[in-house]
Write a protein that holds these residues in place. Structure first.
Motif, PDB file in Angstrom:
ATOM      1  N   HIS A 172       0.840  -1.208   0.000  1.00 53.16           N
ATOM      2  CA  HIS A 172       0.000   0.000   0.000  1.00 53.16           C
ATOM      3  C   HIS A 172       0.876   1.259   0.000  1.00 53.16           C
ATOM      4  O   HIS A 172       0.616   2.213  -0.739  1.00 53.16           O
ATOM      5  N   ALA A 173       1.933   1.265   0.808  1.00 51.46           N
ATOM      6  CA  ALA A 173       2.839   2.422   0.867  1.00 51.46           C
ATOM      7  C   ALA A 173       3.542   2.647  -0.464  1.00 51.46           C
ATOM      8  O   ALA A 173       3.708   3.798  -0.911  1.00 51.46           O
ATOM      9  N   ILE A 174       3.941   1.572  -1.130  1.00 43.28           N
ATOM     10  CA  ILE A 174       4.607   1.684  -2.435  1.00 43.28           C
ATOM     11  C   ILE A 174       3.636   2.214  -3.487  1.00 43.28           C
ATOM     12  O   ILE A 174       3.995   3.072  -4.308  1.00 43.28           O
ATOM     13  N   LEU A 175       2.406   1.730  -3.455  1.00 39.40           N
ATOM     14  CA  LEU A 175       1.399   2.229  -4.410  1.00 39.40           C
ATOM     15  C   LEU A 175       1.223   3.742  -4.260  1.00 39.40           C
ATOM     16  O   LEU A 175       1.190   4.473  -5.259  1.00 39.40           O
ATOM     17  N   ARG A 176       1.114   4.205  -3.029  1.00 40.70           N
ATOM     18  CA  ARG A 176       0.950   5.645  -2.774  1.00 40.70           C
ATOM     19  C   ARG A 176       2.176   6.426  -3.241  1.00 40.70           C
ATOM     20  O   ARG A 176       2.055   7.457  -3.892  1.00 40.70           O
ATOM     21  N   LYS A 177       3.345   5.924  -2.898  1.00 38.60           N
ATOM     22  CA  LYS A 177       4.593   6.628  -3.209  1.00 38.60           C
ATOM     23  C   LYS A 177       4.805   6.770  -4.716  1.00 38.60           C
ATOM     24  O   LYS A 177       5.249   7.806  -5.205  1.00 38.60           O
ATOM     25  N   LEU A 178       4.485   5.730  -5.465  1.00 35.48           N
ATOM     26  CA  LEU A 178       4.712   5.730  -6.911  1.00 35.48           C
ATOM     27  C   LEU A 178       3.469   6.144  -7.707  1.00 35.48           C
ATOM     28  O   LEU A 178       3.477   6.106  -8.936  1.00 35.48           O
ATOM     29  N   HIS A 179       2.413   6.497  -6.992  1.00 41.29           N
ATOM     30  CA  HIS A 179       1.175   6.992  -7.604  1.00 41.29           C
ATOM     31  C   HIS A 179       0.505   5.972  -8.525  1.00 41.29           C
ATOM     32  O   HIS A 179       0.007   6.319  -9.605  1.00 41.29           O
ATOM     33  N   PHE A 180       0.476   4.726  -8.108  1.00 42.64           N
ATOM     34  CA  PHE A 180      -0.266   3.691  -8.833  1.00 42.64           C
ATOM     35  C   PHE A 180      -1.611   3.503  -8.149  1.00 42.64           C
ATOM     36  O   PHE A 180      -1.734   3.645  -6.930  1.00 42.64           O
ATOM     37  N   SER A 181      -2.622   3.158  -8.939  1.00 38.64           N
ATOM     38  CA  SER A 181      -3.961   2.954  -8.381  1.00 38.64           C
ATOM     39  C   SER A 181      -4.175   1.526  -7.903  1.00 38.64           C
ATOM     40  O   SER A 181      -4.906   1.293  -6.944  1.00 38.64           O
ATOM     41  N   THR A 182      -3.560   0.562  -8.609  1.00 38.68           N
ATOM     42  CA  THR A 182      -3.792  -0.847  -8.272  1.00 38.68           C
ATOM     43  C   THR A 182      -2.472  -1.599  -8.191  1.00 38.68           C
ATOM     44  O   THR A 182      -1.453  -1.172  -8.749  1.00 38.68           O
ATOM     45  N   ARG A 183      -2.537  -2.729  -7.554  1.00 37.13           N
ATOM     46  CA  ARG A 183      -1.356  -3.600  -7.482  1.00 37.13           C
ATOM     47  C   ARG A 183      -0.985  -4.105  -8.868  1.00 37.13           C
ATOM     48  O   ARG A 183       0.192  -4.271  -9.186  1.00 37.13           O
ATOM     49  N   GLU A 184      -1.986  -4.339  -9.700  1.00 38.42           N
ATOM     50  CA  GLU A 184      -1.721  -4.832 -11.042  1.00 38.42           C
ATOM     51  C   GLU A 184      -0.871  -3.834 -11.829  1.00 38.42           C
ATOM     52  O   GLU A 184       0.059  -4.226 -12.543  1.00 38.42           O
ATOM     53  N   GLU A 185      -1.181  -2.530 -11.716  1.00 41.06           N
ATOM     54  CA  GLU A 185      -0.388  -1.499 -12.384  1.00 41.06           C
ATOM     55  C   GLU A 185       1.058  -1.536 -11.880  1.00 41.06           C
ATOM     56  O   GLU A 185       2.004  -1.432 -12.655  1.00 41.06           O
ATOM     57  N   LEU A 186       1.200  -1.694 -10.579  1.00 40.81           N
ATOM     58  CA  LEU A 186       2.532  -1.749  -9.968  1.00 40.81           C
ATOM     59  C   LEU A 186       3.318  -2.947 -10.490  1.00 40.81           C
ATOM     60  O   LEU A 186       4.461  -2.814 -10.920  1.00 40.81           O
ATOM     61  N   PHE A 187       2.695  -4.107 -10.470  1.00 40.39           N
ATOM     62  CA  PHE A 187       3.389  -5.317 -10.929  1.00 40.39           C
ATOM     63  C   PHE A 187       3.727  -5.236 -12.423  1.00 40.39           C
ATOM     64  O   PHE A 187       4.785  -5.680 -12.846  1.00 40.39           O
TER      65      PHE A 187
END
Length: 193
Positions: A172-187
């Motif tokens: 959750h912290a990484i999503l916020r920091k990198l401005h991603f909406s979903t885990r799928e976008e992050l992965f």
């Protein structure tokens, strides 16, 4: 029947003597009384006592001695005797394998009774600490049951739930920091990284 054999480990010599006196009077055989953690482990391994009574605050780490004695001598009952009554000391000691957690302010005359209870398979905890242990257990188990409810996640242990909670927090912290909406976008962004 031979008396229960005990190793005492405390860095304060008068305290060691008082504990030894109380236990000897109560029918125990004190096979060693030492002042630091390495000596406690050495005495326990060499003498194979029925129980070890360990202070947490002694040179070489009482908690480390507790871990080592529990690991190397699983039949030996390890009991903490300490001044600390806070969760920061209580829960690590219990996780390290303590069969009992007693506070030094207790009447020395009751020490033998508490130690015998531990040798009989009971846990020894001051009443003031029992409620905190129950709360710690209740919170984790209730959380686990609420999430799992007989599904496949019910197979997870409490420790696995603890690991899952930090993973969720970090993701959750990484999503916020990198401005991603979903885990799928992050992965997807880090798929080939």
């Amino acid at each position: 029947m031979s008396p229960p054999r005990v190793v005492i480990a405390d860095d304060h010599a008068p305290t060691r003597a008082e504990i030894a006196r109380a236990l000897t009077t109560d029918g125990f055989e004190v096979v060693a009384a030492v002042g630091d953690a390495p000596s406690a482990v050495e005495a326990a391994v060499r003498l194979r006592p029925d129980a070890c009574l360990l202070d947490l605050n002694m040179p070489g780490s009482g908690l480390g001695a507790l871990w080592e004695i529990h690991r190397r001598l699983p039949r030996c009952k390890a009991v903490v005797l300490t001044i600390y009554t806070d969760d920061r000391h209580l829960f690590p000691a219990l996780r390290a394998g303590a069969d009992g957690y007693l506070v030094k302010e207790m009447d020395p005359g009751r020490l033998g009774h508490a130690l015998r209870r531990v040798l009989d398979g009971e846990a020894a905890l001051p009443r003031a600490l029992v409620g905190r242990v129950v709360e710690e257990f209740r919170d984790r188990q209730a959380h686990r049951r609420a999430l799992a409810d007989d599904g496949p996640a019910a197979q997870l242990t409490s420790r696995e739930w603890q690991v899952l909670d930090p993973v969720r927090t970090h993701v959750h912290a990484i999503l916020r920091k990198l401005h991603f909406s979903t885990r799928e976008e992050l992965f997807e962004a880090f798929k080939n990284a």
